[in-house]
Design a protein around this motif. Structure first.
Motif, PDB file in Angstrom:
ATOM      1  N   PHE A  27       0.806  -1.219   0.000  1.00  0.00           N
ATOM      2  CA  PHE A  27       0.000   0.000   0.000  1.00  0.00           C
ATOM      3  C   PHE A  27       0.837   1.267   0.000  1.00  0.00           C
ATOM      4  O   PHE A  27       0.329   2.349  -0.125  1.00  0.00           O
ATOM      5  N   ARG A  28       2.157   1.078   0.093  1.00  0.00           N
ATOM      6  CA  ARG A  28       3.034   2.241   0.070  1.00  0.00           C
ATOM      7  C   ARG A  28       2.901   3.052  -1.216  1.00  0.00           C
ATOM      8  O   ARG A  28       2.975   4.259  -1.216  1.00  0.00           O
ATOM      9  N   TYR A  29       2.698   2.323  -2.327  1.00  0.00           N
ATOM     10  CA  TYR A  29       2.641   3.039  -3.603  1.00  0.00           C
ATOM     11  C   TYR A  29       1.464   4.003  -3.646  1.00  0.00           C
ATOM     12  O   TYR A  29       1.452   4.941  -4.421  1.00  0.00           O
ATOM     13  N   MET A  30       0.480   3.757  -2.816  1.00  0.00           N
ATOM     14  CA  MET A  30      -0.672   4.657  -2.756  1.00  0.00           C
ATOM     15  C   MET A  30      -0.245   6.068  -2.354  1.00  0.00           C
ATOM     16  O   MET A  30      -0.866   7.043  -2.735  1.00  0.00           O
ATOM     17  N   GLN A  31       0.796   6.128  -1.526  1.00  0.00           N
ATOM     18  CA  GLN A  31       1.275   7.430  -1.078  1.00  0.00           C
ATOM     19  C   GLN A  31       2.233   8.048  -2.078  1.00  0.00           C
ATOM     20  O   GLN A  31       2.364   9.259  -2.156  1.00  0.00           O
ATOM     21  N   LEU A  32       2.936   7.187  -2.806  1.00  0.00           N
ATOM     22  CA  LEU A  32       4.002   7.677  -3.680  1.00  0.00           C
ATOM     23  C   LEU A  32       3.531   8.070  -5.071  1.00  0.00           C
ATOM     24  O   LEU A  32       4.059   8.994  -5.675  1.00  0.00           O
ATOM     25  N   LEU A  33       2.557   7.340  -5.564  1.00  0.00           N
ATOM     26  CA  LEU A  33       2.189   7.523  -6.969  1.00  0.00           C
ATOM     27  C   LEU A  33       0.919   8.355  -7.108  1.00  0.00           C
ATOM     28  O   LEU A  33       0.006   8.251  -6.302  1.00  0.00           O
ATOM     29  N   PRO A  34       0.872   9.190  -8.134  1.00  0.00           N
ATOM     30  CA  PRO A  34      -0.292  10.062  -8.327  1.00  0.00           C
ATOM     31  C   PRO A  34      -1.477   9.318  -8.944  1.00  0.00           C
ATOM     32  O   PRO A  34      -1.822   9.543 -10.088  1.00  0.00           O
ATOM     33  N   ILE A  35      -2.089   8.432  -8.156  1.00  0.00           N
ATOM     34  CA  ILE A  35      -3.189   7.623  -8.696  1.00  0.00           C
ATOM     35  C   ILE A  35      -4.538   8.265  -8.376  1.00  0.00           C
ATOM     36  O   ILE A  35      -4.759   8.725  -7.262  1.00  0.00           O
ATOM     37  N   GLU A  36      -5.411   8.313  -9.378  1.00  0.00           N
ATOM     38  CA  GLU A  36      -6.714   8.967  -9.215  1.00  0.00           C
ATOM     39  C   GLU A  36      -7.844   7.955  -9.153  1.00  0.00           C
ATOM     40  O   GLU A  36      -8.878   8.181  -8.538  1.00  0.00           O
ATOM     41  N   THR A  37      -7.633   6.816  -9.824  1.00  0.00           N
ATOM     42  CA  THR A  37      -8.697   5.811  -9.929  1.00  0.00           C
ATOM     43  C   THR A  37      -8.171   4.412  -9.619  1.00  0.00           C
ATOM     44  O   THR A  37      -7.069   4.052 -10.039  1.00  0.00           O
ATOM     45  N   LEU A  38      -8.968   3.645  -8.880  1.00  0.00           N
ATOM     46  CA  LEU A  38      -8.659   2.236  -8.645  1.00  0.00           C
ATOM     47  C   LEU A  38      -9.554   1.410  -9.545  1.00  0.00           C
ATOM     48  O   LEU A  38     -10.759   1.603  -9.577  1.00  0.00           O
ATOM     49  N   LYS A  39      -8.933   0.483 -10.253  1.00  0.00           N
ATOM     50  CA  LYS A  39      -9.727  -0.383 -11.119  1.00  0.00           C
ATOM     51  C   LYS A  39      -9.685  -1.794 -10.543  1.00  0.00           C
ATOM     52  O   LYS A  39      -8.630  -2.444 -10.576  1.00  0.00           O
ATOM     53  N   ILE A  40     -10.798  -2.234 -10.018  1.00  0.00           N
ATOM     54  CA  ILE A  40     -10.854  -3.555  -9.384  1.00  0.00           C
ATOM     55  C   ILE A  40     -10.772  -4.634 -10.456  1.00  0.00           C
ATOM     56  O   ILE A  40     -11.539  -4.639 -11.420  1.00  0.00           O
ATOM     57  N   ASP A  41      -9.859  -5.556 -10.263  1.00  0.00           N
ATOM     58  CA  ASP A  41      -9.586  -6.572 -11.282  1.00  0.00           C
ATOM     59  C   ASP A  41     -10.807  -7.454 -11.555  1.00  0.00           C
ATOM     60  O   ASP A  41     -11.600  -7.757 -10.669  1.00  0.00           O
ATOM     61  N   GLN A  42     -10.907  -7.882 -12.802  1.00  0.00           N
ATOM     62  CA  GLN A  42     -12.085  -8.638 -13.207  1.00  0.00           C
ATOM     63  C   GLN A  42     -12.237  -9.988 -12.515  1.00  0.00           C
ATOM     64  O   GLN A  42     -13.348 -10.496 -12.402  1.00  0.00           O
TER      65      GLN A  42
END
Ligand code: C2E
Ligand code: CA
Ligand code: CA
Ligand code: CA
Length: 279
Positions: A189-204
């Motif tokens: 979950f660290r990347y959540m803080q580091l990367l400029p992510i706007e949308t989560l796409k839940i895997d199929q």
């Protein structure tokens, strides 16, 4: 195979032999296809879960070769990544996507185009710059373009400052990042803080299990709540039934993509879908 001068016999199984052969054929044909612009891009709608309005379309590469027939992305992309040809595919898809986004924009259709980029493409230190140059050359506003990166990408990017820098640069220009395949096992979950992510796409794969058990439902409900609590847009992929859509809507999911709405289709079909939904 008998190695020259040696007496040790390297015997490859028939299947291995065939796989190597197929790979080198694909590589050769792909080079040619790139050169002759024989690849195509199909688009799949990403729609508002409440209104059904098409918000964006995901660009997915398609290739049918004269000699070897259709090569599916699941076979093509790994080989392209291994051989480095993924960068060429990326260049092609980005340019196509930008041109198409501009075309729709000029037709008055309010529609973003989402492209898939692999970590290998971002290892190129000039990736952000070359995307921005393509935007400029095609006169495509950055806000029309979204980029999907996979969870695996996020994990690797975490350790590579130059990738994070490039993502932030693109974000500052107005490009939105979507975290694809969310939940598929690279959870850090660290990347959540580091990367400029706007949308989560839940895997199929999660969506496929949605109607199978209460446990699956609780898990997916939790994933949606997690995204919302992080102030992210939550998108679910692989939605095939009305029942799945209804549950996701109850959970607070914002957008869906999948066969329930449409398969990936050629751009003219998207145009028709858009025009008929506007009127
Ligand atoms: P992805 O990014 O996870 O794309 C979703 C895949 O699921 C697509 O397969 C799409 O056709 C399929 N799909 C969409 N809705 C449904 C549904 O309701 N049910 C089912 N069963 N499947 C659905 P596709 O087009 O074969 O692409 C496979 C993968 O190849 C993509 O997975 C993506 O990782 C990669 N890919 C495709 N085009 C590109 C590209 O231009 N660049 C890169 N780097 N990767 C690409
Ligand atoms: Ca994707
Ligand atoms: Ca995905
Ligand atoms: Ca996937």
């Amino acid at each position: 195979v008998r190695e020259a001068g040696g007496d040790n016999i390297v015997s490859l199984s028939n299947a291995t032999h065939k796989a190597i052969n197929r790979k080198s054929i694909i590589e050769k044909r792909l080079l040619l296809a790139l050169d002759q612009q024989n690849l195509k891009v199909f688009y799949q709608p990403q729609v508002d879960i409440h209104t059904g309005k098409i918000l964006a379309v995901e660009a997915l590469v398609r290739w049918e070769d004269d000699q070897i027939g259709v090569v599916k992305p699941e076979e093509l992309i790994p080989i392209a990544e291994e051989t480095g040809l993924i960068n060429n595919i990326g260049t092609f898809v980005i340019e196509e996507a930008c041109k198409q986004a501009v075309k729709w924009h000029k037709e008055g259709l309010d529609l973003k185009v989402t492209i898939n980029l692999s970590v290998r493409e971002f290892r190129d230190k000039n990736m952000a710059k070359s995307i921005l140059t393509t935007l400029e050359n095609t006169q495509c506003p950055a806000k029309l373009i979204q980029i999907e990166i996979t969870e695996k990408f996020a994990l690797e990017a975490e350790a590579e400052t130059s990738i994070i820098k490039q993502m932030r640069q693109l974000e500052e220009e107005g490009i939105v990042f979507i975290l694809d395949d969310f939940g598929t096992g690279y959870a850090s979950f660290r990347y959540m803080q580091l990367l400029p992510i706007e949308t989560l796409k839940i895997d199929q794969t999660f969506i496929q299990s949605l109607l199978q058990s209460e446990k699956a439902q609780r898990l997916i409900h939790g994933m949606v709540q997690f995204g919302k609590s992080m102030n992210l847009t939550v998108l679910a992929e692989g939605v095939e039934t009305k029942e799945q859509q209804q549950l996701l809507q109850e959970y607070g999911c914002d957008a869906i993509q999948g066969y329930l709405i449409s398969k990936p289709v050629a751009e003219d079909v998207i145009t028709k879908l858009m025009v008929s939904s506007v009127n």
